[in-house]
Motif scaffolding. Structure first.
Motif, PDB file in Angstrom:
ATOM      1  N   ALA A   1     -74.459  29.179  32.849  1.00  0.00           N
ATOM      2  CA  ALA A   1     -73.226  28.515  32.429  1.00  0.00           C
ATOM      3  C   ALA A   1     -72.033  28.859  33.311  1.00  0.00           C
ATOM      4  N   VAL A   2     -71.639  30.145  33.369  1.00  0.00           N
ATOM      5  CA  VAL A   2     -70.444  30.558  34.111  1.00  0.00           C
ATOM      6  C   VAL A   2     -70.708  31.913  34.760  1.00  0.00           C
ATOM      7  N   ASP A   3     -69.846  32.304  35.692  1.00  0.00           N
ATOM      8  CA  ASP A   3     -69.987  33.607  36.348  1.00  0.00           C
ATOM      9  C   ASP A   3     -69.784  34.753  35.365  1.00  0.00           C
ATOM     10  N   GLY A   4     -68.866  34.567  34.440  1.00  0.00           N
ATOM     11  CA  GLY A   4     -68.582  35.586  33.439  1.00  0.00           C
ATOM     12  C   GLY A   4     -67.556  35.061  32.460  1.00  0.00           C
ATOM     13  N   THR A   5     -67.591  35.544  31.223  1.00  0.00           N
ATOM     14  CA  THR A   5     -66.603  35.085  30.252  1.00  0.00           C
ATOM     15  C   THR A   5     -66.342  36.139  29.188  1.00  0.00           C
ATOM     16  N   GLU A   6     -65.131  36.142  28.690  1.00  0.00           N
ATOM     17  CA  GLU A   6     -64.717  36.963  27.566  1.00  0.00           C
ATOM     18  C   GLU A   6     -64.454  36.069  26.352  1.00  0.00           C
TER      19      GLU A   6
ATOM     20  N   ARG B   1     -85.344  32.041  16.616  1.00  0.00           N
ATOM     21  CA  ARG B   1     -86.097  31.513  17.759  1.00  0.00           C
ATOM     22  C   ARG B   1     -85.138  31.000  18.826  1.00  0.00           C
ATOM     23  N   GLN B   2     -85.376  31.408  20.088  1.00  0.00           N
ATOM     24  CA  GLN B   2     -84.490  30.973  21.167  1.00  0.00           C
ATOM     25  C   GLN B   2     -84.780  29.520  21.534  1.00  0.00           C
ATOM     26  N   ILE B   3     -83.720  28.713  21.545  1.00  0.00           N
ATOM     27  CA  ILE B   3     -83.830  27.310  21.915  1.00  0.00           C
ATOM     28  C   ILE B   3     -83.716  27.138  23.419  1.00  0.00           C
ATOM     29  N   CYS B   4     -82.778  27.880  24.034  1.00  0.00           N
ATOM     30  CA  CYS B   4     -82.615  27.781  25.483  1.00  0.00           C
ATOM     31  C   CYS B   4     -81.791  28.947  25.999  1.00  0.00           C
ATOM     32  N   ALA B   5     -81.874  29.147  27.303  1.00  0.00           N
ATOM     33  CA  ALA B   5     -81.019  30.076  28.042  1.00  0.00           C
ATOM     34  C   ALA B   5     -80.619  29.328  29.309  1.00  0.00           C
ATOM     35  N   THR B   6     -79.379  28.851  29.346  1.00  0.00           N
ATOM     36  CA  THR B   6     -78.932  27.947  30.405  1.00  0.00           C
ATOM     37  C   THR B   6     -77.804  28.575  31.211  1.00  0.00           C
TER      38      THR B   6
ATOM     39  N   TRP C   1     -82.760  39.020  11.525  1.00  0.00           N
ATOM     40  CA  TRP C   1     -83.402  39.009  12.839  1.00  0.00           C
ATOM     41  C   TRP C   1     -82.460  39.591  13.887  1.00  0.00           C
ATOM     42  N   ARG C   2     -83.059  40.032  14.983  1.00  0.00           N
ATOM     43  CA  ARG C   2     -82.317  40.611  16.098  1.00  0.00           C
ATOM     44  C   ARG C   2     -82.866  40.030  17.393  1.00  0.00           C
ATOM     45  N   GLN C   3     -81.960  39.595  18.270  1.00  0.00           N
ATOM     46  CA  GLN C   3     -82.361  39.075  19.565  1.00  0.00           C
ATOM     47  C   GLN C   3     -81.596  39.812  20.668  1.00  0.00           C
ATOM     48  N   PRO C   4     -82.268  40.690  21.426  1.00  0.00           N
ATOM     49  CA  PRO C   4     -81.591  41.344  22.556  1.00  0.00           C
ATOM     50  C   PRO C   4     -81.311  40.326  23.656  1.00  0.00           C
ATOM     51  N   TYR C   5     -80.348  40.634  24.503  1.00  0.00           N
ATOM     52  CA  TYR C   5     -80.023  39.751  25.609  1.00  0.00           C
ATOM     53  C   TYR C   5     -79.823  40.571  26.874  1.00  0.00           C
ATOM     54  N   ASP C   6     -79.772  39.912  28.013  1.00  0.00           N
ATOM     55  CA  ASP C   6     -79.554  40.556  29.302  1.00  0.00           C
ATOM     56  C   ASP C   6     -78.081  40.942  29.401  1.00  0.00           C
ATOM     57  N   ARG C   7     -77.792  42.241  29.351  1.00  0.00           N
ATOM     58  CA  ARG C   7     -76.389  42.675  29.403  1.00  0.00           C
ATOM     59  C   ARG C   7     -75.941  42.990  30.822  1.00  0.00           C
ATOM     60  N   GLY C   8     -76.804  42.773  31.811  1.00  0.00           N
ATOM     61  CA  GLY C   8     -76.412  42.944  33.198  1.00  0.00           C
ATOM     62  C   GLY C   8     -76.269  44.400  33.601  1.00  0.00           C
TER      63      GLY C   8
ATOM     64  N   ASN D   1     -74.751  38.597  29.611  1.00  0.00           N
ATOM     65  CA  ASN D   1     -73.961  39.168  30.699  1.00  0.00           C
ATOM     66  C   ASN D   1     -74.816  39.295  31.963  1.00  0.00           C
ATOM     67  N   ALA D   2     -75.726  38.346  32.125  1.00  0.00           N
ATOM     68  CA  ALA D   2     -76.636  38.380  33.264  1.00  0.00           C
ATOM     69  C   ALA D   2     -75.868  38.214  34.572  1.00  0.00           C
ATOM     70  N   ALA D   3     -76.421  38.761  35.642  1.00  0.00           N
ATOM     71  CA  ALA D   3     -75.836  38.633  36.973  1.00  0.00           C
ATOM     72  C   ALA D   3     -76.820  37.846  37.861  1.00  0.00           C
ATOM     73  N   PRO D   4     -76.299  37.013  38.760  1.00  0.00           N
ATOM     74  CA  PRO D   4     -74.870  36.794  39.014  1.00  0.00           C
ATOM     75  C   PRO D   4     -74.226  35.791  38.070  1.00  0.00           C
ATOM     76  N   LYS D   5     -75.022  34.976  37.359  1.00  0.00           N
ATOM     77  CA  LYS D   5     -74.462  33.959  36.473  1.00  0.00           C
ATOM     78  C   LYS D   5     -74.890  34.215  35.039  1.00  0.00           C
ATOM     79  N   GLU D   6     -73.946  34.105  34.133  1.00  0.00           N
ATOM     80  CA  GLU D   6     -74.254  34.310  32.727  1.00  0.00           C
ATOM     81  C   GLU D   6     -74.904  33.070  32.131  1.00  0.00           C
ATOM     82  N   ASN D   7     -75.792  33.303  31.164  1.00  0.00           N
ATOM     83  CA  ASN D   7     -76.478  32.224  30.467  1.00  0.00           C
ATOM     84  C   ASN D   7     -75.845  31.956  29.117  1.00  0.00           C
ATOM     85  N   LEU D   8     -75.800  30.709  28.750  1.00  0.00           N
ATOM     86  CA  LEU D   8     -75.518  30.335  27.380  1.00  0.00           C
ATOM     87  C   LEU D   8     -76.826  30.427  26.613  1.00  0.00           C
ATOM     88  N   LEU D   9     -76.845  31.213  25.538  1.00  0.00           N
ATOM     89  CA  LEU D   9     -78.045  31.420  24.736  1.00  0.00           C
ATOM     90  C   LEU D   9     -77.879  30.717  23.398  1.00  0.00           C
TER      91      LEU D   9
END
Length: 483
Positions: free
Chosen positions: A312-317, A305-310, A249-256, A289-297
């Motif tokens: 979390a932080v401004d940005g993280t590496e 199946r996506q459980i949540c998108a919450t 499976w493949r799940q795209p995400y918001d890369r900002g 990598n969503a802006a302005p706040k990143e989500n924990l996916l």
């Protein structure tokens, strides 16, 4: 060493409830907690071993003229480090004295891409496994002889065709990370998002995940398959009936809109983390990598199946810590790296002050809930000890910042009582910080170093038996023990 591992695993039955448990052990890896950069095949960033604790510490620094992001320890008790030399960016393997951290022997490897000198693991024979610039999967062994210790290549498999065959050769791609699956295949991902494995027959097979995508972090494996995050999507891989890699499976995400300051690439900064309160791998998580706040996916491992998108932080590496139902995410937004990868691209905004912050998010029956946040200026990838219920990291603070032991706060509001990190001041100090995983409160901070060579650059700390912690820096490594 085997007895020490057994004793540590027994502590899981009495570990603090907030600490959760460890995912299944991969039989093709070395000891749980010390065989990979993120501790295990699932990249939980959790360990069965207690850390140095909240008392006084001894932090011995070992200059290597190399950045040392990967420090591992085998069943024989001997630490091994994969470092990248400052002078030519070529990797080298170090065998360390477990009693002092001094170098016993070293081996230079062929220079390749930057991540080729970062990600490696220890197999069940205590050999370091990596792919260097030669395009060969190397198993690197150490032994003691009459003239002392030596480090040498025990076996090698050429994976060049599987890596570059998708783009016409000519060195157009390079392996970024490796990890074994639970059937003994050695999986790899490349800079340009090819993925594959070397089977027990020594044959390398690969596929391309997504044109125009890249891989800038490590890969993770679980009994359900292999998880790889590109700069565009999260993939779960397995093997088809013909023995070829395939996407489950493949799940795209918001890369900002762009890379954020404090990140090294445009996309997720996270290695995928398998976790869960049942099997230990029923979920897999990354940050977007969503802006302005990143989500924990959080996704269901079996189906995607996506459980949540919450938020979390401004940005993280950093990769999230995963244990039981809990995830812990540390912010690296604005971290002042002295140098970025050549292909990092501009950030948006162009710069920001490093302020830090960490949050705990629990998966519940109704989704995901923020349990606490704090403002710890974490300068390393945090590590959770399920033995003592503490999170260990390194804080980076200005000399003007007198904040020490603040308290976390419940819900989504910010913690209080902590100062922020600085934006690259050469007089910043680095301290070993111990955080209560249940509350987010910093319980102690102990001085480690105060010069640029002590910059921990968001590298991972490895906790070994005996309450020893190894921490890489931009020019060497620390060996940290209770005083």
């Amino acid at each position: 060493m085997a007895a020490a591992v057994t004793a540590a695993l027994l502590t899981l039955t009495t570990a603090p409830a907030s600490a959760g448990a460890l995912p299944p052990a991969n039989p093709y890896l070395g000891p749980v907690g010390t065989a990979t950069m993120h501790g295990d095949a699932e990249s939980s960033d959790a360990t069965p071993f207690p850390g140095p604790g909240t008392g006084d510490i001894r932090a011995d620094f070992h200059e290597q003229a190399a950045a040392c992001p990967t420090i591992l320890q085998g069943a024989d008790g001997l630490p091994q480090a994969l470092c990248t030399k400052i002078i030519d960016r070529a990797p080298k393997v170090l065998l360390l004295d477990p009693n002092s951290g001094d170098t016993l022997a070293a081996l230079d490897l062929t220079k390749g891409s930057l991540l080729g000198g970062v990600y490696a693991y220890l197999d069940d024979q205590d050999r370091m496994v990596t792919v260097d610039g030669s395009g060969k999967l190397l198993r690197i062994k150490h032994e003691r002889g009459g003239s002392g210790w030596r480090v040498f290549i025990d076996s090698e498999v050429d994976v060049t065709q599987a890596v570059t065959g998708h783009c016409g050769g000519n060195g157009c791609d390079a392996v970024s990370s490796v990890m074994p699956d639970f059937d003994g295949r050695v999986w790899f991902a490349t800079d340009n998002a090819a993925a594959g494995y070397v089977g027990l027959d020594g044959v390398a097979r690969s596929i391309v995940l997504g044109p125009g995508e890249t891989v800038a972090n490590s890969i993770s494996t679980a009994p359900e398959g292999v998880s790889i995050a590109t700069t565009h999507a999260l993939y779960q891989l397995g093997v088809d009936g013909a023995g070829n890699p395939r996407v489950l499976w493949r799940q795209p995400y918001d890369r900002g809109p762009a890379r954020k300051p404090g990140q090294l690439s445009w996309g997720t900064g996270a290695t995928p983390t398998f976790f869960g309160p049942g099997s230990g791998t029923e979920y897999v998580a990354i940050t977007d990598n969503a802006a302005p706040k990143e989500n924990l996916l959080v996704f269901e491992t079996a189906t995607g199946r996506q459980i949540c998108a919450t938020p979390a932080v401004d940005g993280t590496e950093n990769s999230p810590i995963g244990s039981g139902s809990s995830l812990y995410v540390a912010s690296t937004y604005g971290y002042p790296y002295p140098q970025l990868p050549a292909d990092a691209g501009p950030s948006q905004p162009a710069s920001a002050t490093f302020t830090g912050g960490m949050t705990r998010i629990d998966v519940t029956g109704s989704g995901c809930t923020v349990v606490w946040t704090n403002q710890v200026p974490s300068a390393a990838v945090p590590r959770l000890s399920v033995a003592d219920g503490k999170i260990y990291t390194v804080t980076r603070r200005s000399l003007l910042d007198t904040g020490t032991a603040g308290t976390g706060s419940s819900g989504s509001s910010s913690g209080s009582g902590l100062g922020t990190g600085s934006a690259g001041n050469p007089t910043d100090t680095y301290k070993l910080a111990v955080i209560d995983a249940a509350t987010g409160r910093i319980e102690s901070e102990r001085f480690m170093g105060g010069t640029p060579i002590h910059d921990t650059l968001q590298m991972v700390g490895t906790i070994a038996p005996g309450r020893v912690q190894y921490q890489g820096t931009m020019t060497g490594l620390f060996r940290i023990t209770p005083r």
